[in-house]
Design an enzyme around this catalytic site. Structure first.
Site, PDB file in Angstrom:
ATOM      1  N   PHE A  77      -7.349  10.178 -14.661  1.00 20.49           N
ATOM      2  CA  PHE A  77      -8.361  10.065 -13.623  1.00 20.49           C
ATOM      3  C   PHE A  77      -9.129  11.380 -13.556  1.00 20.49           C
ATOM      4  CE2 PHE A  77      -9.552   7.254 -10.135  1.00 20.49           C
ATOM      5  CZ  PHE A  77      -8.973   6.069 -10.532  1.00 20.49           C
ATOM      6  N   GLN A 100     -18.573  12.341  -0.069  1.00 22.95           N
ATOM      7  CA  GLN A 100     -18.581  12.163  -1.525  1.00 22.95           C
ATOM      8  C   GLN A 100     -19.411  10.960  -1.977  1.00 22.95           C
ATOM      9  OE1 GLN A 100     -14.873  10.687  -3.729  1.00 22.95           O
ATOM     10  NE2 GLN A 100     -15.097  12.768  -4.442  1.00 22.95           N
ATOM     11  N   HIS A 105     -19.716   8.596  -5.063  1.00 29.07           N
ATOM     12  CA  HIS A 105     -18.964   8.212  -6.265  1.00 29.07           C
ATOM     13  C   HIS A 105     -19.975   7.848  -7.351  1.00 29.07           C
ATOM     14  CE1 HIS A 105     -16.294   6.052  -8.917  1.00 29.07           C
ATOM     15  NE2 HIS A 105     -15.252   6.271  -8.140  1.00 29.07           N
ATOM     16  N   LEU A 131     -18.166  -0.656  -5.727  1.00 30.99           N
ATOM     17  CA  LEU A 131     -17.526   0.331  -6.589  1.00 30.99           C
ATOM     18  C   LEU A 131     -16.963  -0.256  -7.880  1.00 30.99           C
ATOM     19  CD1 LEU A 131     -16.874   3.391  -6.244  1.00 30.99           C
ATOM     20  CD2 LEU A 131     -14.521   2.643  -5.975  1.00 30.99           C
ATOM     21  N   GLU A 181     -13.113   4.533 -10.990  1.00 36.85           N
ATOM     22  CA  GLU A 181     -12.991   5.557 -12.008  1.00 36.85           C
ATOM     23  C   GLU A 181     -11.899   5.209 -13.026  1.00 36.85           C
ATOM     24  OE1 GLU A 181     -13.336   9.354 -10.002  1.00 36.85           O
ATOM     25  OE2 GLU A 181     -11.816  10.120 -11.355  1.00 36.85           O
ATOM     26  N   ARG A 220     -15.987  13.879  -9.344  1.00 43.91           N
ATOM     27  CA  ARG A 220     -17.077  12.975  -8.976  1.00 43.91           C
ATOM     28  C   ARG A 220     -18.368  13.663  -8.563  1.00 43.91           C
ATOM     29  NH1 ARG A 220     -13.126   8.966  -5.520  1.00 43.91           N
ATOM     30  NH2 ARG A 220     -12.211   8.042  -7.380  1.00 43.91           N
ATOM     31  N   HIS A 259     -19.341   7.183  -0.696  1.00 45.89           N
ATOM     32  CA  HIS A 259     -17.992   6.671  -0.909  1.00 45.89           C
ATOM     33  C   HIS A 259     -16.944   7.186   0.060  1.00 45.89           C
ATOM     34  CE1 HIS A 259     -14.699   4.972  -3.133  1.00 45.89           C
ATOM     35  NE2 HIS A 259     -14.169   6.148  -3.391  1.00 45.89           N
ATOM     36  N   ARG A 287     -13.202  15.308  -2.982  1.00 47.16           N
ATOM     37  CA  ARG A 287     -11.870  14.746  -3.223  1.00 47.16           C
ATOM     38  C   ARG A 287     -11.731  14.273  -4.670  1.00 47.16           C
ATOM     39  NH1 ARG A 287      -9.820   9.569  -3.467  1.00 47.16           N
ATOM     40  NH2 ARG A 287     -11.570   8.497  -2.505  1.00 47.16           N
TER      41      ARG A 287
HETATM   42  C1  LIG Z   1     -13.955   0.394  -2.927  1.00 49.96           C
HETATM   43  C2  LIG Z   1     -13.033   1.550  -2.733  1.00 49.96           C
HETATM   44  C3  LIG Z   1     -12.108   1.888  -3.709  1.00 49.96           C
HETATM   45  C4  LIG Z   1     -11.245   2.974  -3.531  1.00 49.96           C
HETATM   46  N1  LIG Z   1     -10.327   3.288  -4.507  1.00 49.96           N
HETATM   47  C5  LIG Z   1      -9.438   4.288  -4.287  1.00 49.96           C
HETATM   48  C6  LIG Z   1      -8.405   4.583  -5.226  1.00 49.96           C
HETATM   49  O1  LIG Z   1      -8.250   3.924  -6.246  1.00 49.96           O
HETATM   50  N2  LIG Z   1      -7.561   5.599  -4.970  1.00 49.96           N
HETATM   51  C7  LIG Z   1      -7.666   6.360  -3.843  1.00 49.96           C
HETATM   52  O2  LIG Z   1      -6.866   7.280  -3.664  1.00 49.96           O
HETATM   53  N3  LIG Z   1      -8.625   6.095  -2.930  1.00 49.96           N
HETATM   54  C8  LIG Z   1      -9.503   5.077  -3.117  1.00 49.96           C
HETATM   55  N4  LIG Z   1     -10.466   4.809  -2.176  1.00 49.96           N
HETATM   56  C9  LIG Z   1     -10.420   5.524  -0.899  1.00 49.96           C
HETATM   57  C10 LIG Z   1      -9.317   4.966  -0.034  1.00 49.96           C
HETATM   58  O3  LIG Z   1      -9.129   3.614  -0.316  1.00 49.96           O
HETATM   59  C11 LIG Z   1      -9.620   5.106   1.450  1.00 49.96           C
HETATM   60  O4  LIG Z   1      -9.965   6.428   1.730  1.00 49.96           O
HETATM   61  C12 LIG Z   1      -8.386   4.728   2.257  1.00 49.96           C
HETATM   62  O5  LIG Z   1      -7.940   3.456   1.894  1.00 49.96           O
HETATM   63  C13 LIG Z   1      -8.616   4.780   3.753  1.00 49.96           C
HETATM   64  O6  LIG Z   1      -7.432   4.336   4.382  1.00 49.96           O
HETATM   65  P1  LIG Z   1      -7.184   4.492   5.921  1.00 49.96           P
HETATM   66  O7  LIG Z   1      -5.800   4.037   6.185  1.00 49.96           O
HETATM   67  O8  LIG Z   1      -7.562   5.859   6.342  1.00 49.96           O
HETATM   68  O9  LIG Z   1      -8.237   3.490   6.584  1.00 49.96           O
HETATM   69  P2  LIG Z   1      -8.699   1.989   6.207  1.00 49.96           P
HETATM   70  O10 LIG Z   1      -7.876   1.384   5.163  1.00 49.96           O
HETATM   71  O11 LIG Z   1     -10.173   2.055   6.018  1.00 49.96           O
HETATM   72  O12 LIG Z   1      -8.385   1.228   7.541  1.00 49.96           O
HETATM   73  C14 LIG Z   1      -9.087   1.478   8.745  1.00 49.96           C
HETATM   74  C15 LIG Z   1      -8.435   0.673   9.837  1.00 49.96           C
HETATM   75  O13 LIG Z   1      -9.000   1.062  11.080  1.00 49.96           O
HETATM   76  C16 LIG Z   1      -9.282  -0.084  11.851  1.00 49.96           C
HETATM   77  N5  LIG Z   1     -10.356   0.273  12.780  1.00 49.96           N
HETATM   78  C17 LIG Z   1     -11.530   0.914  12.535  1.00 49.96           C
HETATM   79  N6  LIG Z   1     -12.231   1.053  13.674  1.00 49.96           N
HETATM   80  C18 LIG Z   1     -11.493   0.523  14.656  1.00 49.96           C
HETATM   81  C19 LIG Z   1     -11.668   0.363  16.053  1.00 49.96           C
HETATM   82  N7  LIG Z   1     -12.770   0.769  16.671  1.00 49.96           N
HETATM   83  N8  LIG Z   1     -10.690  -0.268  16.754  1.00 49.96           N
HETATM   84  C20 LIG Z   1      -9.562  -0.726  16.148  1.00 49.96           C
HETATM   85  N9  LIG Z   1      -9.348  -0.597  14.821  1.00 49.96           N
HETATM   86  C21 LIG Z   1     -10.299   0.031  14.094  1.00 49.96           C
HETATM   87  C22 LIG Z   1      -9.633  -1.145  10.843  1.00 49.96           C
HETATM   88  O14 LIG Z   1      -9.404  -2.427  11.381  1.00 49.96           O
HETATM   89  C23 LIG Z   1      -8.647  -0.829   9.720  1.00 49.96           C
HETATM   90  O15 LIG Z   1      -7.417  -1.460   9.956  1.00 49.96           O
HETATM   91  C24 LIG Z   1     -11.321   3.730  -2.340  1.00 49.96           C
HETATM   92  C25 LIG Z   1     -12.242   3.385  -1.349  1.00 49.96           C
HETATM   93  C26 LIG Z   1     -13.100   2.321  -1.552  1.00 49.96           C
HETATM   94  C27 LIG Z   1     -14.112   2.026  -0.468  1.00 49.96           C
END
Ligand SMILES: Cc1cc2nc3c(=O)[nH]c(=O)nc-3n(C[C@H](O)[C@H](O)[C@H](O)COP(=O)(O)OP(=O)(O)OC[C@H]3O[C@@H](n4cnc5c(N)ncnc54)[C@H](O)[C@@H]3O)c2cc1C
Length: 591
Positions: free
Chosen positions: A117, A237, A239, A249, A252, A283, A364, A406
């Site tokens: 990666f 960031q 991407h 997306l 990568e 990135r 991203h 990142r």
């Molecule tokens: C398409 C894509 C691919 C990616 N691929 C990778 C990868 O391969 N490897 C890697 O390391 N990272 C990757 N990332 C980044 C990574 O996935 C995210 O940074 C990470 O999953 C975020 O997780 P989280 O638990 O912080 O929040 P999230 O998984 O975004 O969850 C947010 C939560 O908050 C809740 N929420 C939001 N607002 C409110 C509110 N007002 N009230 C109640 N609930 C709320 C939502 O319901 C949800 O449950 C990727 C991101 C994307 C977009």
């Protein structure tokens, strides 16, 4: 009368960070998770490429190499003690996930498979190293499903499709949140000893973005309104490989498996810019190189995109050129990258096995967010004072392990390592603390007032039109390239949009599933965060990581080797906080 609930530990957000925190907190205290989405629809489920940990399953690797790569990738703005914790604990965290039943891809002898990666290297040879553990290109999906099952088994209470609109912060302590039940429009007050925010990113302020519709920064905006600061908001960031015009997306992982960037002249241009890592440079660098090619007329047909080429014969040709003995065929790629191959077929009508895929950089990931300690405690200011009973983890938090940029696969690690630390710490706190008294009715009233103002507003402005204008503005002036003059214009324009937002009108005045209302409320949050992003970007007169100022193209360690912290109490104010450096002195970033 509002509904009232009481829990020792409350987690807002059911992505990887929130579920990991809830799982660990629930082992010792009564824990609930509130999520505006059904938990398994959280954005973590879309993470494709992998989760890195220096397991060394396929070749030599060490967590110290992972730490150095992370710090260098972050352009030396990372807090190095936090990075060391993350990279060291990543190894146990991945094994913990494996033991929970996560179906990682395997090596022929049964160990967790790993792939290359961007920015992850063997520190001695400087060549890419296989560090990303994966389950095809559905790694996040598997993490989310696994953690959700574990939370159910552990009897965590879930409030699904409840949207938090306010955080009860008073006299330097947090006592819970106020949420609206989306199905009914009813207001609920959640009273807690400890509250952890894990609401993910806020990329919806840009037009071309990989982020889900729901990533609107509701909670960071709520904290700003409660007088708390946000950290490093200028670092967002882009991407390099979003599907052209759509921003969806293409992981990568494609380049990890050998895909390359190709310009309008058919050149693999990254070899010119970054001779060692080439297409696997971090990135921020790849995104700038793509724009450089486009600006100099070498986009495809002179247009504003380039190709990501993962036709097997092309990959194999460059493997041979690079002296890499590996070879791939269509079957292998279909197995390793099923989802993204499908995305290109469905959304673009392009088959990556036989055609190159048009791509452009896409907004991203938020490196900045709610400032925390290494145990996820939320900071009240730049001196290290904490807000009692308040925690944050995951993308919404800024620990800071990602600094100015990142590395791929490091977010999933951040979620599980700091989600776990936060869950354990909040439970320890909740076990010895008692509930601080709250005024339920006043709390409910304040939360509801935000929504009632929108419901009853009878202006002429349409939220959808304001959102569109904001997103186009952010793409244009607060994107990969920035200038002081452009940022000033952006701030003025955002303030104008904020004024127009006071005069909006929505059609649906009802209570049940009022998405019209909630989207209008979310737009208010995006406008707040866009303003602090542009303001912090104007403050930072240097170029570092993902933040590139054309008027200040150099990194400036003398004046800006520090984090920004921004407050909005009436007016915006930026203060700074030193970067914690342990063993890696800042150096020039060459790959
Ligand atoms: C398409 C894509 C691919 C990616 N691929 C990778 C990868 O391969 N490897 C890697 O390391 N990272 C990757 N990332 C980044 C990574 O996935 C995210 O940074 C990470 O999953 C975020 O997780 P989280 O638990 O912080 O929040 P999230 O998984 O975004 O969850 C947010 C939560 O908050 C809740 N929420 C939001 N607002 C409110 C509110 N007002 N009230 C109640 N609930 C709320 C939502 O319901 C949800 O449950 C990727 C991101 C994307 C977009």
């Amino acid at each position: 009368m509002p509904q009232y609930h009481q829990f020792d530990a409350l987690v807002v957000g059911a992505g990887g960070a929130g579920l990991m925190a809830a799982l660990h907190a629930s082992r010792s205290v009564k824990t609930a998770v509130i999520s505006k989405l059904y938990p398994t629809r959280s954005h973590t489920g879309t993470a494709q490429g992998g989760i890195s940990a220096a397991l060394g399953n396929l070749e030599e690797d060490h967590w110290e190499w992972h730490a150095y790569d992370t710090i260098k990738g972050g352009d030396f703005l990372c807090d190095q003690d936090a990075v060391e914790i993350m990279c060291r604990e990543a190894i146990d965290a991945v094994i913990e996930l494996e033991h929970m039943g996560l179906p990682f891809d395997r090596t022929p002898d049964g160990r967790i498979a790993q792939r290359r990666f961007g920015g992850h290297t063997n520190n001695i040879t400087k060549k890419p190293v296989m560090r990303a553990c994966h389950a095809a290109d559905r790694t996040g999906h598997m993490i989310l499903q696994t953690l959700y099952q574990q939370c159910i088994k552990q009897n965590v209470t879930f409030f699904d499709e409840f949207q938090v609109v306010d955080v009860l912060v008073e006299n330097g302590a947090c006592n819970g949140v106020v949420a609206v039940e989306l199905a009914t429009g009813e207001i609920h007050v959640f009273h807690s000893k400890a509250t952890l925010i894990a609401t993910g990113g806020f990329g919806k302020m840009w037009k071309v973005t990989s982020n889900a519709h729901s990533l609107t920064g509701d909670l960071p905006a709520a904290l700003l309104r409660r007088g708390l600061p946000l950290e490093d908001m200028e670092f967002f960031q882009f991407h390099p490989t979003g599907i052209y015009k759509l921003g969806i997306l293409l992981s990568e992982a494609a380049r990890g498996e050998g895909a390359v960037f190709i310009n309008g002249k058919g050149e693999r241009f990254m070899a010119r810019y970054m001779p060692t890592l080439k297409d696997l440079a971090p990135r921020d660098i790849c995104s700038r190189c793509i724009y450089q090619e486009i600006r100099e007329g070498r986009g495809i047909d002179g247009k504003d995109y380039v190709y990501l080429d993962f036709r097997p014969e092309v990959i194999n040709r460059y493997f041979e050129e690079d002296g890499n003995p590996k070879r791939v065929d269509a079957h292998y790629l279909e197995q390793k990258l099923p989802d993204i191959i499908e995305f290109a077929r469905v959304y673009l009508g392009v088959d990556p096995i036989t055609q190159p895929v048009p791509i452009q950089p896409t907004a991203h990931y938020a490196m900045g967010g709610i400032p925390t300690t290494n145990d996820a405690e939320v900071l009240a200011d730049e001196t290290g004072r904490i807000v009692e009973g308040l925690y944050a983890a995951g993308e919404v938090a800024c620990v800071s392990v990602h600094g100015a940029n990142r590395l791929g696969t490091n977010s999933l690690v951040d979620l599980v390592v700091f989600g776990k630390r936060g869950g354990i710490r909040m439970a320890e706190y909740a076990k010895q603390a008692s509930f601080r008294p709250i005024n339920r009715d006043a709390a409910a009233k304040e939360g509801a007032a935000q929504l009632e103002r929108i419901r009853n507003s009878n202006g002429t402005e349409r939220p959808s039109a304001i959102r569109k204008e904001l997103q186009a503005l952010m793409d244009d002036k607060v994107g990969v390239y920035r200038t002081g003059a452009g940022l000033e214009e952006a701030i003025d324009h955002i303030r104008d949009l904020q004024a127009r937002y006071q005069r909006i009108r929505i059609d649906d005045k009802g209570y049940k599933w009022n998405t019209d209302l909630m989207e209008a409320w979310e737009l208010g949050n995006l406008l707040e965060l866009a303003e602090v992003t542009a303001y912090s970007a104007l403050w930072r007169q240097e170029s570092r990581g993902a933040h590139y100022r054309e008027d200040y193209p150099q990194r400036d360690d003398v004046n800006f080797l520090k984090h920004s912290m921004v407050w909005k109490n009436g007016r915006l104010e930026v203060r700074s906080k030193p970067v914690r450096i342990t063993r890696y002195a800042p150096e020039e970033r060459k790959y």
